[in-house]
Scaffold this motif. Structure first.
Motif, PDB file in Angstrom:
ATOM      1  N   TRP A 173     -26.354 154.253  86.480  1.00  0.00           N
ATOM      2  CA  TRP A 173     -25.468 155.116  85.702  1.00  0.00           C
ATOM      3  C   TRP A 173     -25.875 156.571  85.883  1.00  0.00           C
ATOM      4  O   TRP A 173     -26.970 156.979  85.502  1.00  0.00           O
ATOM      5  CB  TRP A 173     -25.533 154.740  84.222  1.00  0.00           C
ATOM      6  CG  TRP A 173     -24.665 153.582  83.853  1.00  0.00           C
ATOM      7  CD1 TRP A 173     -24.414 152.476  84.609  1.00  0.00           C
ATOM      8  CD2 TRP A 173     -23.928 153.419  82.642  1.00  0.00           C
ATOM      9  NE1 TRP A 173     -23.575 151.622  83.929  1.00  0.00           N
ATOM     10  CE2 TRP A 173     -23.262 152.180  82.721  1.00  0.00           C
ATOM     11  CE3 TRP A 173     -23.792 154.195  81.496  1.00  0.00           C
ATOM     12  CZ2 TRP A 173     -22.447 151.707  81.697  1.00  0.00           C
ATOM     13  CZ3 TRP A 173     -22.992 153.722  80.467  1.00  0.00           C
ATOM     14  CH2 TRP A 173     -22.314 152.488  80.573  1.00  0.00           C
ATOM     15  N   GLY A 174     -24.968 157.356  86.451  1.00  0.00           N
ATOM     16  CA  GLY A 174     -25.213 158.780  86.616  1.00  0.00           C
ATOM     17  C   GLY A 174     -24.714 159.586  85.429  1.00  0.00           C
ATOM     18  O   GLY A 174     -24.190 159.045  84.445  1.00  0.00           O
ATOM     19  N   GLY A 175     -24.841 160.906  85.523  1.00  0.00           N
ATOM     20  CA  GLY A 175     -24.523 161.779  84.402  1.00  0.00           C
ATOM     21  C   GLY A 175     -23.060 161.860  84.044  1.00  0.00           C
ATOM     22  O   GLY A 175     -22.704 162.395  82.979  1.00  0.00           O
ATOM     23  N   GLU A 176     -22.174 161.322  84.898  1.00  0.00           N
ATOM     24  CA  GLU A 176     -20.742 161.372  84.594  1.00  0.00           C
ATOM     25  C   GLU A 176     -20.330 160.322  83.566  1.00  0.00           C
ATOM     26  O   GLU A 176     -19.216 160.368  83.029  1.00  0.00           O
ATOM     27  CB  GLU A 176     -19.926 161.181  85.875  1.00  0.00           C
ATOM     28  CG  GLU A 176     -19.916 159.769  86.464  1.00  0.00           C
ATOM     29  CD  GLU A 176     -21.178 159.419  87.250  1.00  0.00           C
ATOM     30  OE1 GLU A 176     -21.268 158.287  87.754  1.00  0.00           O
ATOM     31  OE2 GLU A 176     -22.076 160.281  87.340  1.00  0.00           O
ATOM     32  N   LEU A 177     -21.217 159.377  83.282  1.00  0.00           N
ATOM     33  CA  LEU A 177     -20.911 158.314  82.326  1.00  0.00           C
ATOM     34  C   LEU A 177     -21.489 158.648  80.948  1.00  0.00           C
ATOM     35  O   LEU A 177     -22.538 159.279  80.847  1.00  0.00           O
ATOM     36  CB  LEU A 177     -21.466 156.974  82.825  1.00  0.00           C
ATOM     37  CG  LEU A 177     -20.814 156.452  84.111  1.00  0.00           C
ATOM     38  CD1 LEU A 177     -21.598 155.288  84.682  1.00  0.00           C
ATOM     39  CD2 LEU A 177     -19.373 156.027  83.828  1.00  0.00           C
ATOM     40  N   PRO A 178     -20.835 158.198  79.867  1.00  0.00           N
ATOM     41  CA  PRO A 178     -21.308 158.547  78.521  1.00  0.00           C
ATOM     42  C   PRO A 178     -22.433 157.638  78.052  1.00  0.00           C
ATOM     43  O   PRO A 178     -22.536 156.479  78.475  1.00  0.00           O
ATOM     44  CB  PRO A 178     -20.067 158.332  77.656  1.00  0.00           C
ATOM     45  CG  PRO A 178     -19.339 157.210  78.342  1.00  0.00           C
ATOM     46  CD  PRO A 178     -19.567 157.439  79.821  1.00  0.00           C
ATOM     47  N   PHE A 179     -23.276 158.157  77.192  1.00  0.00           N
ATOM     48  CA  PHE A 179     -24.235 157.342  76.449  1.00  0.00           C
ATOM     49  C   PHE A 179     -23.425 156.585  75.403  1.00  0.00           C
ATOM     50  O   PHE A 179     -22.818 157.184  74.524  1.00  0.00           O
ATOM     51  CB  PHE A 179     -25.275 158.259  75.809  1.00  0.00           C
ATOM     52  CG  PHE A 179     -26.290 157.569  74.922  1.00  0.00           C
ATOM     53  CD1 PHE A 179     -26.555 156.216  75.010  1.00  0.00           C
ATOM     54  CD2 PHE A 179     -26.994 158.320  73.992  1.00  0.00           C
ATOM     55  CE1 PHE A 179     -27.486 155.600  74.201  1.00  0.00           C
ATOM     56  CE2 PHE A 179     -27.936 157.719  73.169  1.00  0.00           C
ATOM     57  CZ  PHE A 179     -28.178 156.364  73.272  1.00  0.00           C
ATOM     58  N   GLU A 180     -23.397 155.264  75.501  1.00  0.00           N
ATOM     59  CA  GLU A 180     -22.507 154.474  74.647  1.00  0.00           C
ATOM     60  C   GLU A 180     -22.764 154.686  73.153  1.00  0.00           C
ATOM     61  O   GLU A 180     -21.847 154.610  72.348  1.00  0.00           O
ATOM     62  CB  GLU A 180     -22.620 152.980  74.992  1.00  0.00           C
ATOM     63  CG  GLU A 180     -21.864 152.604  76.234  1.00  0.00           C
ATOM     64  CD  GLU A 180     -21.366 151.174  76.195  1.00  0.00           C
ATOM     65  OE1 GLU A 180     -21.692 150.434  75.242  1.00  0.00           O
ATOM     66  OE2 GLU A 180     -20.651 150.799  77.138  1.00  0.00           O
ATOM     67  N   TYR A 181     -24.004 154.944  72.788  1.00  0.00           N
ATOM     68  CA  TYR A 181     -24.300 155.096  71.367  1.00  0.00           C
ATOM     69  C   TYR A 181     -23.746 156.398  70.793  1.00  0.00           C
ATOM     70  O   TYR A 181     -23.677 156.568  69.584  1.00  0.00           O
ATOM     71  CB  TYR A 181     -25.808 155.038  71.136  1.00  0.00           C
ATOM     72  CG  TYR A 181     -26.372 153.633  71.089  1.00  0.00           C
ATOM     73  CD1 TYR A 181     -25.688 152.552  71.612  1.00  0.00           C
ATOM     74  CD2 TYR A 181     -27.624 153.399  70.524  1.00  0.00           C
ATOM     75  CE1 TYR A 181     -26.221 151.276  71.577  1.00  0.00           C
ATOM     76  CE2 TYR A 181     -28.166 152.121  70.478  1.00  0.00           C
ATOM     77  CZ  TYR A 181     -27.462 151.070  71.012  1.00  0.00           C
ATOM     78  OH  TYR A 181     -28.001 149.805  70.958  1.00  0.00           O
ATOM     79  N   THR A 182     -23.377 157.343  71.646  1.00  0.00           N
ATOM     80  CA  THR A 182     -22.714 158.551  71.154  1.00  0.00           C
ATOM     81  C   THR A 182     -21.199 158.434  71.288  1.00  0.00           C
ATOM     82  O   THR A 182     -20.467 159.161  70.626  1.00  0.00           O
ATOM     83  CB  THR A 182     -23.180 159.807  71.926  1.00  0.00           C
ATOM     84  OG1 THR A 182     -22.842 159.672  73.310  1.00  0.00           O
ATOM     85  CG2 THR A 182     -24.686 159.989  71.796  1.00  0.00           C
ATOM     86  N   ALA A 183     -20.738 157.530  72.133  1.00  0.00           N
ATOM     87  CA  ALA A 183     -19.300 157.421  72.411  1.00  0.00           C
ATOM     88  C   ALA A 183     -18.603 156.353  71.573  1.00  0.00           C
ATOM     89  O   ALA A 183     -17.379 156.400  71.413  1.00  0.00           O
ATOM     90  CB  ALA A 183     -19.083 157.128  73.895  1.00  0.00           C
ATOM     91  N   TYR A 184     -19.362 155.400  71.021  1.00  0.00           N
ATOM     92  CA  TYR A 184     -18.751 154.295  70.285  1.00  0.00           C
ATOM     93  C   TYR A 184     -19.352 154.193  68.885  1.00  0.00           C
ATOM     94  O   TYR A 184     -20.411 154.749  68.605  1.00  0.00           O
ATOM     95  CB  TYR A 184     -18.944 152.975  71.039  1.00  0.00           C
ATOM     96  CG  TYR A 184     -18.260 152.971  72.381  1.00  0.00           C
ATOM     97  CD1 TYR A 184     -16.909 152.676  72.477  1.00  0.00           C
ATOM     98  CD2 TYR A 184     -18.966 153.279  73.544  1.00  0.00           C
ATOM     99  CE1 TYR A 184     -16.276 152.685  73.707  1.00  0.00           C
ATOM    100  CE2 TYR A 184     -18.323 153.293  74.777  1.00  0.00           C
ATOM    101  CZ  TYR A 184     -16.980 152.992  74.856  1.00  0.00           C
ATOM    102  OH  TYR A 184     -16.358 153.014  76.071  1.00  0.00           O
ATOM    103  N   SER A 185     -18.660 153.447  68.014  1.00  0.00           N
ATOM    104  CA  SER A 185     -19.061 153.423  66.604  1.00  0.00           C
ATOM    105  C   SER A 185     -19.445 152.034  66.114  1.00  0.00           C
ATOM    106  O   SER A 185     -19.370 151.750  64.925  1.00  0.00           O
ATOM    107  CB  SER A 185     -17.922 153.968  65.731  1.00  0.00           C
ATOM    108  OG  SER A 185     -16.742 153.189  65.907  1.00  0.00           O
ATOM    109  N   TYR A 186     -19.871 151.135  67.025  1.00  0.00           N
ATOM    110  CA  TYR A 186     -20.313 149.832  66.530  1.00  0.00           C
ATOM    111  C   TYR A 186     -21.602 150.008  65.723  1.00  0.00           C
ATOM    112  O   TYR A 186     -22.274 151.039  65.793  1.00  0.00           O
ATOM    113  CB  TYR A 186     -20.446 148.800  67.645  1.00  0.00           C
ATOM    114  CG  TYR A 186     -21.211 149.204  68.870  1.00  0.00           C
ATOM    115  CD1 TYR A 186     -22.584 149.074  68.926  1.00  0.00           C
ATOM    116  CD2 TYR A 186     -20.548 149.680  70.002  1.00  0.00           C
ATOM    117  CE1 TYR A 186     -23.297 149.411  70.067  1.00  0.00           C
ATOM    118  CE2 TYR A 186     -21.248 150.023  71.154  1.00  0.00           C
ATOM    119  CZ  TYR A 186     -22.621 149.889  71.176  1.00  0.00           C
ATOM    120  OH  TYR A 186     -23.315 150.229  72.310  1.00  0.00           O
ATOM    121  N   THR A 187     -21.952 148.987  64.953  1.00  0.00           N
ATOM    122  CA  THR A 187     -22.940 149.149  63.889  1.00  0.00           C
ATOM    123  C   THR A 187     -24.288 149.651  64.386  1.00  0.00           C
ATOM    124  O   THR A 187     -24.848 150.600  63.830  1.00  0.00           O
ATOM    125  CB  THR A 187     -23.131 147.826  63.122  1.00  0.00           C
ATOM    126  OG1 THR A 187     -21.869 147.414  62.593  1.00  0.00           O
ATOM    127  CG2 THR A 187     -24.114 148.004  61.974  1.00  0.00           C
TER     128      THR A 187
END
Length: 235
Positions: A75-89
């Motif tokens: 995963w390069g820098g163009e992809l998001p950190f999922e924990y900042t992009a999504y709201s699961y628990t």
């Protein structure tokens, strides 16, 4: 180590090993219908890979948010950190712990996420059920479920050496115990039963291991975790 070196090491040496194990497990699952409801794919990264991140998050294994997906890519820098992009628990809970520690900026820009085992199941307990049912490797030399754990041990150690984190935050006591056992002697460590959090220092490797107890995806004691993050993560 530089990010180009990390990427080359992953693409040329580690990823081919992962893909080979993926193929073995896929074949075993295809031959055993009882395993097909447990098996949800593979996933290695949940954030862009960083060189010397302030924090490396390590969970047990991926859940089935992307059931059937096989993602072993770097995963390069163009992809998001999922924990900042999504709201699961678990993402919300972890973000809040970092915010409570005054480390929201570190969480957003200097934290990366992977798992101890890359094999995905709906719940962590199903990982054991799945690996128990995989049978022998194609060459008959080893139990395939045991191979999954053996390779997970190897890749975890190689990731720790490659990425060079300041703090390794294990997402739950099981993940903490697995990594802690893998690393061996620590000159200073403590697990507080009341706060349900703990740490172990590994000065030779250059990082501190932190863990916490959780109930499903909820951190049991976010204030105590925030205190440990404040202590060991430089802002």
């Amino acid at each position: 180590m530089s990010l180009p070196f990390i990427q080359e090491e992953y693409e040329l040496r580690i990823r081919p090993e992962i893909n080979a194990l993926v193929a073995e497990v896929e074949a075993a699952v295809a031959a055993n219908p009882a395993l097909q409801t447990l098996y949800k794919g593979w996933r290695v990264f949940f954030s862009p890979v960083l060189a010397r991140p302030r924090v490396l998050l390590i969970g047990i294994n991926p859940g089935n948010g992307q059931a059937g997906n096989i993602d072993t890519a770097f995963w390069g820098g163009e992809l998001p950190f999922e924990y900042t992009a999504y709201s699961y628990t678990l993402a919300r809970e972890t973000r809040q712990a970092f915010a409570d520690a005054g480390l929201a900026a570190v969480f957003a820009s200097d934290t990366m996420k992977t798992n101890y085992c890359f094999l995905s199941t709906t719940q962590a307990k199903e990982l054991e059920q799945l690996t128990d049912g995989l049978g022998r490797t194609a060459d008959g030399q080893e139990n395939l479920g045991q191979k999954v754990y053996r390779k997970s041990n190897e890749w975890t150690l190689r990731f720790l050496a490659l990425f060079g984190p300041q703090v390794v935050l294990c997402e739950g006591k099981t993940a903490y115990n697995w990594v802690r056992q893998l690393l061996g002697h620590s000159p200073e460590e403590a697990w507080d039963k009341e706060s349900e959090c703990g740490y172990a220092q590994f000065p030779e490797q250059g990082f501190t291991l932190i863990g916490y107890s959780r109930r499903l995806s909820q951190i049991r004691n976010k204030p105590a975790l925030a205190t440990l993050l404040q202590r060991f993560v430089t802002s």
